[in-house]
Design an enzyme around this catalytic site. Sequence first.
Site, PDB file in Angstrom:
ATOM      1  N   ASN A   1      -6.440   8.819   8.928  1.00 49.00           N
ATOM      2  CA  ASN A   1      -7.541   7.924   9.349  1.00 49.00           C
ATOM      3  C   ASN A   1      -8.889   8.647   9.353  1.00 49.00           C
ATOM      4  OD1 ASN A   1      -4.926   6.944  10.540  1.00 49.00           O
ATOM      5  ND2 ASN A   1      -6.239   5.205  11.028  1.00 49.00           N
TER       6      ASN A   1
ATOM      7  N   PRO B   1       2.544   1.641  12.434  1.00 47.32           N
ATOM      8  CA  PRO B   1       3.093   2.949  12.825  1.00 47.32           C
ATOM      9  C   PRO B   1       2.779   3.291  14.292  1.00 47.32           C
ATOM     10  CG  PRO B   1       2.009   3.101  10.682  1.00 47.32           C
ATOM     11  CD  PRO B   1       1.680   1.747  11.238  1.00 47.32           C
TER      12      PRO B   1
ATOM     13  N   GLY C   1      -1.036  -4.859  20.282  1.00 46.35           N
ATOM     14  CA  GLY C   1       0.138  -4.356  20.997  1.00 46.35           C
ATOM     15  C   GLY C   1      -0.282  -3.876  22.380  1.00 46.35           C
TER      16      GLY C   1
ATOM     17  N   PHE D   1     -13.785  -2.171  16.727  1.00 49.75           N
ATOM     18  CA  PHE D   1     -14.160  -1.846  18.116  1.00 49.75           C
ATOM     19  C   PHE D   1     -15.677  -1.682  18.255  1.00 49.75           C
ATOM     20  CE2 PHE D   1      -9.956   0.208  19.860  1.00 49.75           C
ATOM     21  CZ  PHE D   1      -9.326  -1.017  19.725  1.00 49.75           C
TER      22      PHE D   1
ATOM     23  N   TYR E   1       0.845  -1.209   0.000  1.00 44.38           N
ATOM     24  CA  TYR E   1       0.000   0.000   0.000  1.00 44.38           C
ATOM     25  C   TYR E   1       0.875   1.252   0.000  1.00 44.38           C
ATOM     26  CZ  TYR E   1      -3.797   3.147   1.473  1.00 44.38           C
ATOM     27  OH  TYR E   1      -4.732   4.158   1.563  1.00 44.38           O
TER      28      TYR E   1
ATOM     29  N   ARG F   1     -10.496  -2.404  10.130  1.00 43.22           N
ATOM     30  CA  ARG F   1      -9.868  -1.237  10.741  1.00 43.22           C
ATOM     31  C   ARG F   1     -10.327  -1.087  12.181  1.00 43.22           C
ATOM     32  NH1 ARG F   1      -9.752   3.088   5.804  1.00 43.22           N
ATOM     33  NH2 ARG F   1     -11.647   2.064   5.130  1.00 43.22           N
TER      34      ARG F   1
HETATM   35  N1  UDP Z   1      -5.903  -1.804  15.858  1.00 43.07           N
HETATM   36  C1  UDP Z   1      -6.275  -2.386  17.049  1.00 43.07           C
HETATM   37  N2  UDP Z   1      -7.306  -3.277  17.048  1.00 43.07           N
HETATM   38  C2  UDP Z   1      -8.008  -3.607  15.935  1.00 43.07           C
HETATM   39  C3  UDP Z   1      -7.642  -3.003  14.696  1.00 43.07           C
HETATM   40  C4  UDP Z   1      -6.572  -2.115  14.704  1.00 43.07           C
HETATM   41  O1  UDP Z   1      -5.679  -2.112  18.109  1.00 43.07           O
HETATM   42  O2  UDP Z   1      -8.947  -4.416  16.030  1.00 43.07           O
HETATM   43  C5  UDP Z   1      -4.805  -0.825  15.853  1.00 43.07           C
HETATM   44  C6  UDP Z   1      -3.753  -1.052  14.778  1.00 43.07           C
HETATM   45  O3  UDP Z   1      -2.751  -1.922  15.238  1.00 43.07           O
HETATM   46  C7  UDP Z   1      -3.257   0.366  14.547  1.00 43.07           C
HETATM   47  C8  UDP Z   1      -4.481   1.239  14.800  1.00 43.07           C
HETATM   48  O4  UDP Z   1      -5.370   0.443  15.572  1.00 43.07           O
HETATM   49  O5  UDP Z   1      -2.252   0.702  15.474  1.00 43.07           O
HETATM   50  C9  UDP Z   1      -5.189   1.690  13.532  1.00 43.07           C
HETATM   51  O6  UDP Z   1      -5.365   0.571  12.714  1.00 43.07           O
HETATM   52  P1  UDP Z   1      -6.231   0.577  11.401  1.00 43.07           P
HETATM   53  O7  UDP Z   1      -6.236  -0.818  10.875  1.00 43.07           O
HETATM   54  O8  UDP Z   1      -7.549   1.220  11.644  1.00 43.07           O
HETATM   55  O9  UDP Z   1      -5.482   1.518  10.360  1.00 43.07           O
HETATM   56  P2  UDP Z   1      -4.001   2.095  10.187  1.00 43.07           P
HETATM   57  O10 UDP Z   1      -4.035   3.415  10.831  1.00 43.07           O
HETATM   58  O11 UDP Z   1      -3.005   1.166  10.848  1.00 43.07           O
HETATM   59  O12 UDP Z   1      -3.833   2.136   8.720  1.00 43.07           O
END
Ligand code: UDP
Length: 311
Positions: A174, A272, A205, A191, A145, A186
């Site tokens: 975002n 990130p 994490g 959530f 991407y 996402r």
């Molecule tokens: N994330 C999370 N739980 C989820 C999905 C994503 O903690 O069920 C975290 C993910 O690791 C990232 C952030 O939320 O740090 C945003 O993730 P997303 O997939 O929405 O998009 P990104 O900003 O990484 O492109």
Amino acid sequence: MRAVVTGGAGFLGSHLCDLLIERGWDVVCFDNLVTGSEENVAHLSGHARFRMVRQDVTRPMAVDGSLDAVFHLASPASPVDYLRLPIETLEVGSLGTRNTLELAQAKGARYLLASTSECYGDPEISPQTETYWGHVNPIGPRSVYDEAKRFSEALTMAYHRARSLDTRIVRIFNTYGPRMRLNDGRVLPNFVYQALRGEPLSVYGDGKQTRSFCYVSDLIDGIYRLWERGKHEPVNIGNPREMTILEFAQMVLEYTGSKAGIVFHPLPVDDPKRRCPDITRARELLGWEPKVSLEEGLPLTVEFFRRAGAS
Ligand code: UDP
């Protein structure tokens, strides 16, 4: 005015189609529905100024008549989607960008590329300004991407410099709101879906990584302003209110009334650690800044997911 919107049946694309139709434009929407959905534009079908073409934009595009604008939004954008569709993502960023640039050139239309904050990778500075070159792993899983979008920016600038094409580049941070796919993977749909079903929220994490969430109407307003009064340099469009994923999880629990709590999962590779837009350029060039707070936008989005049958 007449526009092509690629990815017009997607989350952001369909909201852009709505805004253009509202402002009196004719819109030709291209989408292969790989991540978009006809449902997102069902209310426009039959409209005299709207046409949907089901086509992959990596194949040459034929459009009759004149065009004033080409908005290239087609691409998987959720990490789960682009990791599932790695080759397609690279192709729509490269071949798709080339085809849409050629179309704009042939029609004498202004071109707008939907780029991304992922161009900054896992940034070493925060907030991110447009002059920051980024910190991207070129062979990591997310590179399909990130590098596709970096290439699409480079190609857009090459058409601007070598062929005098009138171009715009928006770096989208975002964004959330109605018409996000429940299962796009996402953080916000995950959530909200989990909270509405009484499941614990899956924090990846330690949850200390940050994101900054922009409501869709603000984003689309920024894109339109950029088209109207911007210039060729990239412009960040996003909401500068930065929060940790843990803070965001707490907020979702609060707004949905869920008591299910949180469960921790491993952090995806190259996720990130910080992301926050510096929007000085958007403020100065476009007179733009976000208007919808998370306190307003989150309940609207929860309501959309409820109606879509998440609970
Ligand atoms: N994330 C999370 N739980 C989820 C999905 C994503 O903690 O069920 C975290 C993910 O690791 C990232 C952030 O939320 O740090 C945003 O993730 P997303 O997939 O929405 O998009 P990104 O900003 O990484 O492109």
